[in-house]
Design a protein around this motif. Sequence first.
Motif, PDB file in Angstrom:
ATOM      1  N   ALA A   1       0.833  -1.193   0.000  1.00  8.63           N
ATOM      2  CA  ALA A   1       0.000   0.000   0.000  1.00  8.63           C
ATOM      3  C   ALA A   1       0.874   1.252   0.000  1.00  8.63           C
ATOM      4  O   ALA A   1       0.543   2.275  -0.596  1.00  8.63           O
ATOM      5  CB  ALA A   1      -0.912   0.002   1.220  1.00  8.63           C
ATOM      6  N   GLU A   2       2.016   1.141   0.655  1.00  9.91           N
ATOM      7  CA  GLU A   2       2.956   2.266   0.732  1.00  9.91           C
ATOM      8  C   GLU A   2       3.605   2.507  -0.627  1.00  9.91           C
ATOM      9  O   GLU A   2       3.962   1.557  -1.318  1.00  9.91           O
ATOM     10  CB  GLU A   2       4.074   1.915   1.721  1.00  9.91           C
ATOM     11  N   PRO A   3       3.767   3.746  -1.009  1.00  7.86           N
ATOM     12  CA  PRO A   3       4.471   3.980  -2.275  1.00  7.86           C
ATOM     13  C   PRO A   3       5.955   3.604  -2.153  1.00  7.86           C
ATOM     14  O   PRO A   3       6.511   3.578  -1.056  1.00  7.86           O
ATOM     15  CB  PRO A   3       4.297   5.485  -2.494  1.00  7.86           C
ATOM     16  N   TYR A   4       6.517   3.313  -3.293  1.00 10.35           N
ATOM     17  CA  TYR A   4       7.946   2.974  -3.357  1.00 10.35           C
ATOM     18  C   TYR A   4       8.789   4.179  -2.939  1.00 10.35           C
ATOM     19  O   TYR A   4       8.496   5.319  -3.314  1.00 10.35           O
ATOM     20  CB  TYR A   4       8.284   2.555  -4.789  1.00 10.35           C
ATOM     21  N   ARG A   5       9.818   3.902  -2.148  1.00  8.87           N
ATOM     22  CA  ARG A   5      10.725   4.973  -1.743  1.00  8.87           C
ATOM     23  C   ARG A   5      12.126   4.641  -2.249  1.00  8.87           C
ATOM     24  O   ARG A   5      12.780   3.742  -1.735  1.00  8.87           O
ATOM     25  CB  ARG A   5      10.727   5.124  -0.207  1.00  8.87           C
ATOM     26  N   ARG A   6      12.555   5.371  -3.250  1.00  6.20           N
ATOM     27  CA  ARG A   6      13.854   5.084  -3.882  1.00  6.20           C
ATOM     28  C   ARG A   6      14.999   5.180  -2.881  1.00  6.20           C
ATOM     29  O   ARG A   6      15.981   4.451  -2.968  1.00  6.20           O
ATOM     30  CB  ARG A   6      14.078   6.057  -5.063  1.00  6.20           C
ATOM     31  N   PHE A   7      14.872   6.130  -1.932  1.00  9.40           N
ATOM     32  CA  PHE A   7      15.987   6.344  -0.995  1.00  9.40           C
ATOM     33  C   PHE A   7      15.595   5.910   0.416  1.00  9.40           C
ATOM     34  O   PHE A   7      15.918   6.575   1.406  1.00  9.40           O
ATOM     35  CB  PHE A   7      16.436   7.801  -1.041  1.00  9.40           C
ATOM     36  N   ALA A   8      14.877   4.792   0.474  1.00  9.17           N
ATOM     37  CA  ALA A   8      14.431   4.280   1.770  1.00  9.17           C
ATOM     38  C   ALA A   8      15.629   4.049   2.695  1.00  9.17           C
ATOM     39  O   ALA A   8      16.675   3.549   2.270  1.00  9.17           O
ATOM     40  CB  ALA A   8      13.676   2.971   1.561  1.00  9.17           C
ATOM     41  N   PHE A   9      15.460   4.453   3.951  1.00 11.47           N
ATOM     42  CA  PHE A   9      16.535   4.236   4.930  1.00 11.47           C
ATOM     43  C   PHE A   9      16.654   2.744   5.228  1.00 11.47           C
ATOM     44  O   PHE A   9      15.650   2.076   5.463  1.00 11.47           O
ATOM     45  CB  PHE A   9      16.237   5.005   6.218  1.00 11.47           C
ATOM     46  N   THR A  10      17.882   2.250   5.191  1.00 11.88           N
ATOM     47  CA  THR A  10      18.116   0.828   5.476  1.00 11.88           C
ATOM     48  C   THR A  10      19.329   0.708   6.386  1.00 11.88           C
ATOM     49  O   THR A  10      20.106   1.671   6.552  1.00 11.88           O
ATOM     50  CB  THR A  10      18.423   0.036   4.194  1.00 11.88           C
ATOM     51  N   GLN A  11      19.486  -0.477   6.915  1.00 12.18           N
ATOM     52  CA  GLN A  11      20.609  -0.753   7.807  1.00 12.18           C
ATOM     53  C   GLN A  11      21.959  -0.483   7.134  1.00 12.18           C
ATOM     54  O   GLN A  11      22.827   0.183   7.676  1.00 12.18           O
ATOM     55  CB  GLN A  11      20.537  -2.232   8.200  1.00 12.18           C
ATOM     56  N   ASP A  12      22.115  -1.007   5.917  1.00 11.72           N
ATOM     57  CA  ASP A  12      23.412  -0.891   5.241  1.00 11.72           C
ATOM     58  C   ASP A  12      23.516   0.352   4.356  1.00 11.72           C
ATOM     59  O   ASP A  12      24.514   0.547   3.669  1.00 11.72           O
ATOM     60  CB  ASP A  12      23.702  -2.156   4.419  1.00 11.72           C
ATOM     61  N   GLY A  13      22.460   1.168   4.376  1.00 14.31           N
ATOM     62  CA  GLY A  13      22.499   2.401   3.594  1.00 14.31           C
ATOM     63  C   GLY A  13      22.075   2.222   2.152  1.00 14.31           C
ATOM     64  O   GLY A  13      21.857   3.196   1.437  1.00 14.31           O
ATOM     65  N   VAL A  14      21.970   0.973   1.698  1.00 12.17           N
ATOM     66  CA  VAL A  14      21.633   0.715   0.297  1.00 12.17           C
ATOM     67  C   VAL A  14      20.137   0.449   0.194  1.00 12.17           C
ATOM     68  O   VAL A  14      19.613  -0.410   0.899  1.00 12.17           O
ATOM     69  CB  VAL A  14      22.429  -0.498  -0.241  1.00 12.17           C
ATOM     70  N   SER A  15      19.459   1.190  -0.683  1.00  8.30           N
ATOM     71  CA  SER A  15      18.009   1.028  -0.830  1.00  8.30           C
ATOM     72  C   SER A  15      17.704   0.184  -2.062  1.00  8.30           C
ATOM     73  O   SER A  15      18.458   0.230  -3.038  1.00  8.30           O
ATOM     74  CB  SER A  15      17.341   2.397  -1.012  1.00  8.30           C
ATOM     75  N   PRO A  16      16.587  -0.558  -2.039  1.00 11.85           N
ATOM     76  CA  PRO A  16      16.184  -1.291  -3.252  1.00 11.85           C
ATOM     77  C   PRO A  16      16.052  -0.312  -4.412  1.00 11.85           C
ATOM     78  O   PRO A  16      15.474   0.768  -4.259  1.00 11.85           O
ATOM     79  CB  PRO A  16      14.831  -1.894  -2.863  1.00 11.85           C
ATOM     80  N   ARG A  17      16.624  -0.693  -5.554  1.00 14.88           N
ATOM     81  CA  ARG A  17      16.724   0.254  -6.671  1.00 14.88           C
ATOM     82  C   ARG A  17      15.796  -0.130  -7.812  1.00 14.88           C
ATOM     83  O   ARG A  17      15.936  -1.192  -8.414  1.00 14.88           O
ATOM     84  CB  ARG A  17      18.162   0.311  -7.190  1.00 14.88           C
TER      85      ARG A  17
ATOM     86  N   GLU B   1      19.294  18.090  -1.667  1.00 16.20           N
ATOM     87  CA  GLU B   1      19.046  17.104  -0.612  1.00 16.20           C
ATOM     88  C   GLU B   1      17.575  16.748  -0.691  1.00 16.20           C
ATOM     89  O   GLU B   1      16.728  17.591  -1.026  1.00 16.20           O
ATOM     90  CB  GLU B   1      19.413  17.667   0.771  1.00 16.20           C
ATOM     91  N   HIS B   2      17.282  15.469  -0.423  1.00 19.33           N
ATOM     92  CA  HIS B   2      15.925  14.996  -0.697  1.00 19.33           C
ATOM     93  C   HIS B   2      15.450  14.042   0.388  1.00 19.33           C
ATOM     94  O   HIS B   2      16.236  13.559   1.211  1.00 19.33           O
ATOM     95  CB  HIS B   2      15.897  14.299  -2.053  1.00 19.33           C
ATOM     96  N   ASP B   3      14.154  13.769   0.333  1.00 18.80           N
ATOM     97  CA  ASP B   3      13.589  12.789   1.267  1.00 18.80           C
ATOM     98  C   ASP B   3      13.671  11.394   0.641  1.00 18.80           C
ATOM     99  O   ASP B   3      14.255  11.223  -0.434  1.00 18.80           O
ATOM    100  CB  ASP B   3      12.148  13.179   1.640  1.00 18.80           C
ATOM    101  N   GLU B   4      13.070  10.432   1.298  1.00 21.04           N
ATOM    102  CA  GLU B   4      13.168   9.056   0.802  1.00 21.04           C
ATOM    103  C   GLU B   4      12.538   8.882  -0.582  1.00 21.04           C
ATOM    104  O   GLU B   4      12.927   8.003  -1.343  1.00 21.04           O
ATOM    105  CB  GLU B   4      12.503   8.089   1.788  1.00 21.04           C
ATOM    106  N   MET B   5      11.546   9.720  -0.905  1.00 20.29           N
ATOM    107  CA  MET B   5      10.905   9.630  -2.216  1.00 20.29           C
ATOM    108  C   MET B   5      11.793  10.221  -3.314  1.00 20.29           C
ATOM    109  O   MET B   5      11.617   9.911  -4.490  1.00 20.29           O
ATOM    110  CB  MET B   5       9.585  10.424  -2.217  1.00 20.29           C
ATOM    111  N   GLY B   6      12.684  11.107  -2.905  1.00 16.52           N
ATOM    112  CA  GLY B   6      13.515  11.787  -3.894  1.00 16.52           C
ATOM    113  C   GLY B   6      13.072  13.214  -4.148  1.00 16.52           C
ATOM    114  O   GLY B   6      13.521  13.849  -5.101  1.00 16.52           O
TER     115      GLY B   6
END
Lengths: 330, 689
Positions: free
Chosen positions: B492-508, B524-529
């Motif tokens: 239901a949540e929209p995709y977040r290109r820059f989602a915060f993750t443990q290792d810093g790498v977001s699903p691309r 500088e941007h939020d998780e959505m970009g």
Amino acid sequence: MALKLTDLKTEVHNDWCPGCGDFGIEASLKMALTEMPVDINKVALFSGIGCSSKLVHFTNAFGIHTLHGRVLGYAQGAKLANPDLEVIAVGGDGDGLGIGVGHFVHAGRRNIDMAYIIHDNGVYGLTKGQASPTLQLGMQTKSLPEPNINSNINPIMLALASGFTFIARSYAYNTRHLKEMIKKAVAHKGFALIDALQPCPTYNDINTKEWYGGEDRIDPATKRPMPRTYDLESTGYNGRITADMSEDDVDKNLLQVIEKSREWGDKIPIGVFYQNETVPIYEERIRERSPNYLTEPPAKQQLAKNDGKSVVNLANLSKGLLFESLVLAQ
Amino acid sequence: MKWTAVSVHVPIVPRTNDVAAQSATTRLREAKTMSRAIVKVNDLSWMTGGPQGSGVDSSANIFAGACVLGGLWTFGLREYYSSIKGPHSYFEVRVNSDKIRSHVNNVDVLATFDAETLIRHADEVAPGGGILYDPTFSNIEIDKVDTIETPVVLRIKARLAKQGLPGTVTGILDESRKRGINLFPINYNDIIVKTAAQIGEHQLSKLSRIVNVLSVSASFAILGFDETYLNQSIERAFASKKKVVDMNEIGAKLAYEVARSQLKQPFPFQLHPIQNQPRLLLMGVESIALGKLVGGCRVQTYYPITPAADESEFLESHGNFDISGGNNASQKGSILVTQTEDEIAAITMATGAALTGARAATSTSGPGFSLMVEGLGWAGMNEVPLVITHYQRGGPATGQPTRHEQGDLKFILSAAHGEFPRIVLCSGDMEESFYDAIRIFNYAERFQMPSIHLIDKGLANNSMTIPPPNADLVPIQRGKLIEADHQGNGEAEPYRRFAFTQDGVSPRAVLGMPGYRFWNTGDEHDEMGHIEEDPDNRVKMMTKRMTKLETAAREIPEDEKFNFFRSSKKQADVTIVSWGSTKGPILDAMKLLEKDGIGVEFLQIRLVSPFPTGKVKQKLAGAKLVIGIEQNYSGQMAAVIAEKTMIDVKNKIVKFNGRPMSQDEIYQSVKQVISNPAQNRRVVLTHGA
């Protein structure tokens, strides 16, 4: 399911100045997207830097807000890697005709199948109103300490000289016209430019909405303002080049583009100045070299087998560099 | 003239290890005392030269090709001016029965077909060696050769005057004779006239280009190397042009006879064919191009620049290639190579391409990278897996466009304003650079950051014989790339290109992927970009990006970060630390040092960002004597080591005259440092014409 205007809205707060021409361009673009047979998932909007370039954040489509003057580099790269994308680039006049003018010229040489809308208001809005490359010599807009010391670039003529195959102009507050121009530009097979004239209510106090609207020129008969822009097509103008035209006819057509592009002031033509689909698009030129380009473009090629090993046959690839050692007969 | 029908006896010489590892001084001594006996089999340094555009490269490649066909190993040093026609270029090919990785100071055979090559390089020929020359040039005065720079003319004339010799080609020849060098006059014009008669060609000018092959053939005659290998090499080089093959082979045969007839006794250097596996003979630009294609690069953008453009040209000329497996119905792969209007367009187009999921790269040198810098920052901010292959050349500004230097390391590490993570990987030779060219794409995609493959001109343009690489050794890893057949993210949540993750790498996700809409921005941007100036978000987003560098440091295996070589088991007397193409001459010099009983360790740093701080510290901290060897003025890697580990590399061997280090230079200078480290804190090497 048909795309609605509300589908194209994002949550992002729009921080353009009230009355900015950018609103008209945004509205026209969104209307065009809802009326065109495009899959919104394949639409990728690219923008440069400046007020206008924030547009991508206000639009619910893939939106890539790039560097000042570099929008065409990013946009062309994406389109070439995945020609299935519908790529539309937007940016200001300073972005595209000042810092990015080199890319503008060379985009014309390539003729990639995409559209580019220049928000043309004569000033650098986001840095508080310096003269942009389209501001005419001697003009002194609100924040200029002295009148503009440079001549202006004529975007229509520069685009023609650079090889653009679709060149149109419209006006931000004639959204119906601009929308139609955008639809034509996107449908055009080749690189399409729209020079979108727009007022900057904050910094350009000369080419204002009232000025474009002709509010200083009241028709004595009707008592109504006489707008400065007029539709080229309404005058019977046709800027289309076709394959069956003689060289003389082509020359005539090119000359009328130049002639019309020089009109300014009390009569500003809008509409399609030039369209030429006889020039092969860059994608076709690539396909001549790599026959699988359009069906298997760079973005769609699988690089590795399931075990991660490369699909490339290195032995065949490196054949020209491989030396067998020869043992001569005894 | 096909070789296959020929039946001749060629002895097969067993591979020997000892011939390769003799010190330069030993070689000199041997050559002097045994000048009339055969002292060297399959251990040769051969040089050719001539005006740029006269076929110097092709003759050297034909020479090396013949050697490789004969089972031998080669290393080629290519030196040329930033010019197209006229100025002097030269090519040194070292040949051995074992794999070699560097050039040496001395030339054993100098094959000339113009006066300038003879004038410039005669003094590099070691006593006992040979010079092939055109006797009709004897009277040419050195100061009449326009293309030799005045300081060089003055230097050579002074040298001859000191010996009472005239400032002419004859003076050079007399000097060489006195030094115990064998002279072989080859009247090229005679041979060309005879060749023309044999093939029935009346226009001699059409044959003038074969002169370089004649000098190659004459070389093989004195070296006792069967002419069949040369013919085969000629056929490979001019495959599609039968007439050219014929004229070269006929001329070669005549030149071979002319040279052989002059041999009163065997020449002290000999080449004998050996049995060997098939191998590749290539330049660094070619090994990197091969690695890129294997590694999945499908878009390459470039603006012409030396010495990087050769790589793009190789890619373009191999733009369609065979594949097996994969989803292409055509069973062909293809790479799009686009020449752009400038380097800014090159980096931005490649970045745009990378956003679609294609593996994309751009290739450049220092001046081009200077222009690319704003694009580098954008790719860093938007976590784009962009690959940049950077070929260093002499700087600053235009610098020395065709000459070697490792002067861009610190620039590459810090280029662009602000802070963002980047991968910087330096390769040491042709083999390593092939594999690294694959790895750099894996790093770029796994850690989602711009990744720079740092090469130098020496590696780019020198040639080497290597075993065929095994592409399967480096599987393709695409990190958190979302599969193309995903339809929507299923949430239901929209995709977040820059989602915060443990290792810093977001699903691309990539452009055009349904259900994964995203935005990018240089702001500088939020998780959505989307643009976001909130201070808390800034801290989180900066931390996310920078965390990826720690992830990379943790996940990249040690053997990809550095190489550590030891010449012997005993306690090392010296620990060399270096990077880039100095790897070759250091490894070759280590063999010589070991012969002298010196224990050597060599730490070759490959990954500079993220820097393998712990391991470098561990290797250097306990070392008896550390010498930093680099091809720049200030010792840039030493400075990086100091910054990261607080270890001061007190002794440095540097070179910045634009010419790569030779095996002998390293051997001699390392010994010099060992003899008195305190007196030799900074040794500056200067060899090379």
